[in-house]
Motif scaffolding. Structure first.
Motif, PDB file in Angstrom:
ATOM      1  N   LYS A 230      79.291 -52.744  33.765  1.00  0.00           N
ATOM      2  CA  LYS A 230      78.291 -51.818  34.285  1.00  0.00           C
ATOM      3  C   LYS A 230      77.044 -51.994  33.446  1.00  0.00           C
ATOM      4  O   LYS A 230      77.118 -52.492  32.321  1.00  0.00           O
ATOM      5  CB  LYS A 230      78.725 -50.362  34.108  1.00  0.00           C
ATOM      6  CG  LYS A 230      79.766 -49.845  35.051  1.00  0.00           C
ATOM      7  CD  LYS A 230      80.019 -48.375  34.773  1.00  0.00           C
ATOM      8  CE  LYS A 230      81.212 -47.874  35.550  1.00  0.00           C
ATOM      9  NZ  LYS A 230      80.931 -47.564  36.955  1.00  0.00           N
ATOM     10  N   TYR A 231      75.915 -51.487  33.958  1.00  0.00           N
ATOM     11  CA  TYR A 231      74.687 -51.459  33.165  1.00  0.00           C
ATOM     12  C   TYR A 231      74.357 -50.018  32.789  1.00  0.00           C
ATOM     13  O   TYR A 231      74.781 -49.059  33.456  1.00  0.00           O
ATOM     14  CB  TYR A 231      73.540 -52.101  33.941  1.00  0.00           C
ATOM     15  CG  TYR A 231      73.803 -53.550  34.272  1.00  0.00           C
ATOM     16  CD1 TYR A 231      73.812 -54.514  33.272  1.00  0.00           C
ATOM     17  CD2 TYR A 231      74.069 -53.962  35.577  1.00  0.00           C
ATOM     18  CE1 TYR A 231      74.061 -55.854  33.562  1.00  0.00           C
ATOM     19  CE2 TYR A 231      74.327 -55.296  35.883  1.00  0.00           C
ATOM     20  CZ  TYR A 231      74.318 -56.236  34.863  1.00  0.00           C
ATOM     21  OH  TYR A 231      74.580 -57.548  35.156  1.00  0.00           O
ATOM     22  N   ARG A 232      73.567 -49.910  31.719  1.00  0.00           N
ATOM     23  CA  ARG A 232      73.174 -48.627  31.137  1.00  0.00           C
ATOM     24  C   ARG A 232      72.679 -47.618  32.160  1.00  0.00           C
ATOM     25  O   ARG A 232      72.970 -46.416  32.073  1.00  0.00           O
ATOM     26  CB  ARG A 232      72.067 -48.914  30.108  1.00  0.00           C
ATOM     27  CG  ARG A 232      71.323 -47.740  29.552  1.00  0.00           C
ATOM     28  CD  ARG A 232      70.119 -48.202  28.728  1.00  0.00           C
ATOM     29  NE  ARG A 232      69.120 -48.905  29.531  1.00  0.00           N
ATOM     30  CZ  ARG A 232      68.147 -48.321  30.223  1.00  0.00           C
ATOM     31  NH1 ARG A 232      68.006 -47.009  30.202  1.00  0.00           N
ATOM     32  NH2 ARG A 232      67.293 -49.037  30.933  1.00  0.00           N
ATOM     33  N   ARG A 233      71.901 -48.070  33.127  1.00  0.00           N
ATOM     34  CA  ARG A 233      71.316 -47.140  34.093  1.00  0.00           C
ATOM     35  C   ARG A 233      72.354 -46.517  35.023  1.00  0.00           C
ATOM     36  O   ARG A 233      72.028 -45.597  35.779  1.00  0.00           O
ATOM     37  CB  ARG A 233      70.240 -47.829  34.926  1.00  0.00           C
ATOM     38  CG  ARG A 233      68.916 -47.992  34.200  1.00  0.00           C
ATOM     39  CD  ARG A 233      67.902 -48.612  35.142  1.00  0.00           C
ATOM     40  NE  ARG A 233      66.582 -48.701  34.559  1.00  0.00           N
ATOM     41  CZ  ARG A 233      65.680 -47.715  34.557  1.00  0.00           C
ATOM     42  NH1 ARG A 233      65.981 -46.545  35.085  1.00  0.00           N
ATOM     43  NH2 ARG A 233      64.489 -47.905  34.031  1.00  0.00           N
ATOM     44  N   ALA A 234      73.573 -46.995  34.993  1.00  0.00           N
ATOM     45  CA  ALA A 234      74.626 -46.356  35.781  1.00  0.00           C
ATOM     46  C   ALA A 234      75.078 -45.036  35.155  1.00  0.00           C
ATOM     47  O   ALA A 234      75.573 -44.154  35.861  1.00  0.00           O
ATOM     48  CB  ALA A 234      75.822 -47.302  35.913  1.00  0.00           C
TER      49      ALA A 234
ATOM     50  N   TYR B  53      76.613 -60.403  28.670  1.00  0.00           N
ATOM     51  CA  TYR B  53      76.059 -59.502  27.670  1.00  0.00           C
ATOM     52  C   TYR B  53      75.101 -60.271  26.754  1.00  0.00           C
ATOM     53  O   TYR B  53      75.191 -61.496  26.630  1.00  0.00           O
ATOM     54  CB  TYR B  53      77.177 -58.838  26.858  1.00  0.00           C
ATOM     55  CG  TYR B  53      78.092 -57.998  27.720  1.00  0.00           C
ATOM     56  CD1 TYR B  53      77.654 -56.813  28.278  1.00  0.00           C
ATOM     57  CD2 TYR B  53      79.386 -58.413  28.007  1.00  0.00           C
ATOM     58  CE1 TYR B  53      78.488 -56.041  29.090  1.00  0.00           C
ATOM     59  CE2 TYR B  53      80.229 -57.648  28.811  1.00  0.00           C
ATOM     60  CZ  TYR B  53      79.775 -56.465  29.352  1.00  0.00           C
ATOM     61  OH  TYR B  53      80.589 -55.718  30.154  1.00  0.00           O
TER      62      TYR B  53
ATOM     63  N   ILE C 258      70.370 -50.703  41.646  1.00  0.00           N
ATOM     64  CA  ILE C 258      69.954 -50.194  40.341  1.00  0.00           C
ATOM     65  C   ILE C 258      68.502 -50.614  40.089  1.00  0.00           C
ATOM     66  O   ILE C 258      68.032 -51.583  40.681  1.00  0.00           O
ATOM     67  CB  ILE C 258      70.917 -50.750  39.251  1.00  0.00           C
ATOM     68  CG1 ILE C 258      70.869 -49.939  37.963  1.00  0.00           C
ATOM     69  CG2 ILE C 258      70.701 -52.233  39.011  1.00  0.00           C
ATOM     70  CD1 ILE C 258      72.083 -50.172  37.065  1.00  0.00           C
ATOM     71  N   THR C 259      67.829 -49.870  39.247  1.00  0.00           N
ATOM     72  CA  THR C 259      66.461 -50.226  38.879  1.00  0.00           C
ATOM     73  C   THR C 259      66.464 -51.482  38.019  1.00  0.00           C
ATOM     74  O   THR C 259      67.180 -51.539  37.013  1.00  0.00           O
ATOM     75  CB  THR C 259      65.810 -49.086  38.071  1.00  0.00           C
ATOM     76  OG1 THR C 259      65.863 -47.877  38.838  1.00  0.00           O
ATOM     77  CG2 THR C 259      64.368 -49.410  37.727  1.00  0.00           C
TER      78      THR C 259
ATOM     79  N   ASP D 198      67.717 -55.595  28.991  1.00  0.00           N
ATOM     80  CA  ASP D 198      68.552 -54.470  29.416  1.00  0.00           C
ATOM     81  C   ASP D 198      69.721 -54.981  30.257  1.00  0.00           C
ATOM     82  O   ASP D 198      70.826 -54.457  30.167  1.00  0.00           O
ATOM     83  CB  ASP D 198      67.716 -53.478  30.222  1.00  0.00           C
ATOM     84  CG  ASP D 198      68.503 -52.226  30.580  1.00  0.00           C
ATOM     85  OD1 ASP D 198      68.928 -51.518  29.639  1.00  0.00           O
ATOM     86  OD2 ASP D 198      68.700 -51.957  31.771  1.00  0.00           O
ATOM     87  N   LYS D 199      69.470 -55.972  31.076  1.00  0.00           N
ATOM     88  CA  LYS D 199      70.519 -56.514  31.959  1.00  0.00           C
ATOM     89  C   LYS D 199      70.440 -58.032  32.011  1.00  0.00           C
ATOM     90  O   LYS D 199      69.340 -58.597  32.027  1.00  0.00           O
ATOM     91  CB  LYS D 199      70.347 -56.028  33.403  1.00  0.00           C
ATOM     92  CG  LYS D 199      70.231 -54.546  33.593  1.00  0.00           C
ATOM     93  CD  LYS D 199      69.950 -54.171  35.060  1.00  0.00           C
ATOM     94  CE  LYS D 199      69.358 -52.789  35.152  1.00  0.00           C
ATOM     95  NZ  LYS D 199      67.942 -52.720  34.660  1.00  0.00           N
TER      96      LYS D 199
ATOM     97  N   ALA E 277      78.129 -60.352  35.486  1.00  0.00           N
ATOM     98  CA  ALA E 277      77.267 -60.009  34.352  1.00  0.00           C
ATOM     99  C   ALA E 277      77.516 -60.923  33.156  1.00  0.00           C
ATOM    100  O   ALA E 277      78.521 -61.638  33.090  1.00  0.00           O
ATOM    101  CB  ALA E 277      77.509 -58.564  33.935  1.00  0.00           C
TER     102      ALA E 277
ATOM    103  N   ASP F 115      64.501 -53.769  35.361  1.00  0.00           N
ATOM    104  CA  ASP F 115      63.554 -53.436  34.300  1.00  0.00           C
ATOM    105  C   ASP F 115      62.871 -54.685  33.752  1.00  0.00           C
ATOM    106  O   ASP F 115      63.464 -55.766  33.754  1.00  0.00           O
ATOM    107  CB  ASP F 115      64.308 -52.756  33.143  1.00  0.00           C
ATOM    108  CG  ASP F 115      64.815 -51.386  33.524  1.00  0.00           C
ATOM    109  OD1 ASP F 115      63.996 -50.476  33.650  1.00  0.00           O
ATOM    110  OD2 ASP F 115      66.043 -51.231  33.718  1.00  0.00           O
TER     111      ASP F 115
END
Lengths: 278, 278
Positions: B97-101, A98, A229-230, A68-69, A96, A232
């Motif tokens: 950014k990440y998805r959870r944002a 990808y 942020i969470t 996810d990240k 980051a 995962d």
């Protein structure tokens, strides 16, 4: 325990890798992420049975091919901070990558065309892989969220990294970031491992340090990120690189077609990749 | 054509939204990403039939809730560059950014605890959504890769953004980035739209510009990014914000519990979000 994602004729599969023989027991799921997503994996996976692939037939995919990240920490080894002429920071620096940047532990690094970049550099790193969700974590929750560790080479296009004030462009080139070969779980190495880390280019040592030189250790990083942020299961966090990158050398050194670059971390294993012109 | 991801009792679903009635025709797939992944979607989707949800029952999820990438462009409106005291750049500045944002167009923005951040700021933006893969794209391939456009508010924690030299930490707080409500496809607005963009906080206009003031337009951005990495269907690219952010005001202004912030882009629609203490 060593956990990985490997390539099979039917696609990628999560696997447990025998530390003695190198044989891989296939697990359910096309990615290690699916295993780490099961709350009881630390207890169920060590003894689970499945089809076994002999070590000679094991081909490593990125340790988590579909995280996810992917979060990277910059300026985090004291000696590297000094070589880049920066101050010891008060907070971790994050950027980051990808998913498409990732390659397997022994895959080729696909160099960009020379009219795109001619400043491809190595950055050997310890990487954290997350094993349970973490949000606003206490230190003990942050420690518990760490599934284990692996090796990552944060191969960087320095011209693109420095083209603007943000690193991302130089850090996420397609198929240039080896990660793996497996994670070694935290029950074996702890959550703040002190391990020798070394990067070699064509057999010559370029970086040599110990993960105890990290300014922000794995638990600090996970705790701090979880305020944003969470985290995962399957998330990959690269913890930064020690001194000795090519960009900081005099004269500067970069990778080219045919270069072989290896990152070796004591106990965790190594990634070794040949650079190929695209 | 307007395409979205909406919430239904059975989970999220891709949908085509009627521009007159607001009714939503449900499509196959739990995300608009699944629709954009079908090579022929531009031809098949306009006339496809499916269950219809009346406009009163439509609840928007993030326009693509599960993108492979969320890429943000910084310092890209001429007037905003001047307000931040920077030079007109030679290259686009990218961060992630990440998805959870992500949150839906009308969801609440979940403010961090005040001991985490007290500098939450707005950034109204035009967002590109990718509709076919792009790698080393020519200008015409880059144009063809743009599925359409939507509205995004790149809500930022300025204290975390400026805590280090990299923006990421301040840009990817959980559940703070509204995106939607739908994409308007490029056959209707072109690939270089000149549209008025406005941000309002509690009914007061804070940002007012036109997307023609972008230094790097959508085609430039897609072409440049595709030299780094393959863009995939469903990828979201936020193109930067015009002048008028709270951080650059004197005195500075920030969002707090109860603030309502809206971003309105002519033709594309708007996102409108109430800030809630967490």
């Amino acid at each position: 325990m060593r956990l990985a994602t490997i390539r099979t004729p039917g696609g990628t599969r999560a696997a447990r890798v025998d530390p003695i023989t190198g044989d891989a027991t296939l697990l359910e799921g096309s990615s290690l992420r699916a295993v780490l997503d099961q709350p009881g994996w630390r207890h169920s996976i060590p003894t689970i049975e499945g089809p076994v692939l002999a070590s000679d037939d094991v081909r490593f995919a990125p340790v988590v091919p579909d995280p996810d990240k992917i979060i990277c920490v910059g300026v985090n080894y004291r000696a590297h901070i000094e070589e880049m002429g920066r101050e010891i920071p008060a907070h971790p620096t994050y950027f980051a990558k990808y998913r498409r940047a990732l390659i397997g532990a022994y895959d080729s690094i696909r160099l960009p065309d020379s009219d795109v970049s001619t400043m491809i550099d190595w950055e050997g790193e310890l990487a954290i892989v997350i094993g349970q969700p973490a949000r606003n974590a206490s230190p003990s929750e942050a420690a518990a969220a760490i599934a284990g560790f692996c090796v990552l080479n944060d191969v960087s296009a320095r011209d693109w990294q420095r083209r603007t004030i943000q690193f991302l462009a130089g850090k996420t080139f397609e198929a240039m970031t080896p990660v793996g070969p497996w994670i070694t779980t935290s029950d074996e190495v702890g959550v703040s491992p002190s391990l020798d880390i070394r990067t070699e280019v064509d057999g010559v040592t370029k970086q040599s340090s110990n993960t105890s030189d990290l300014v922000f250790g794995p638990v600090d990083i996970v705790q701090d990120l979880s305020r944003i942020i969470t985290l995962d299961p399957g998330d990959i966090i690269a913890t930064g690189t020690p001194s000795g990158v090519g960009f900081a050398r005099s004269p500067q050194e970069f990778l080219g077609p045919g270069s072989t670059v290896s990152v070796i971390i004591d106990t965790l294993g190594s990634v070794r990749n040949i650079c190929e012109a695209s």
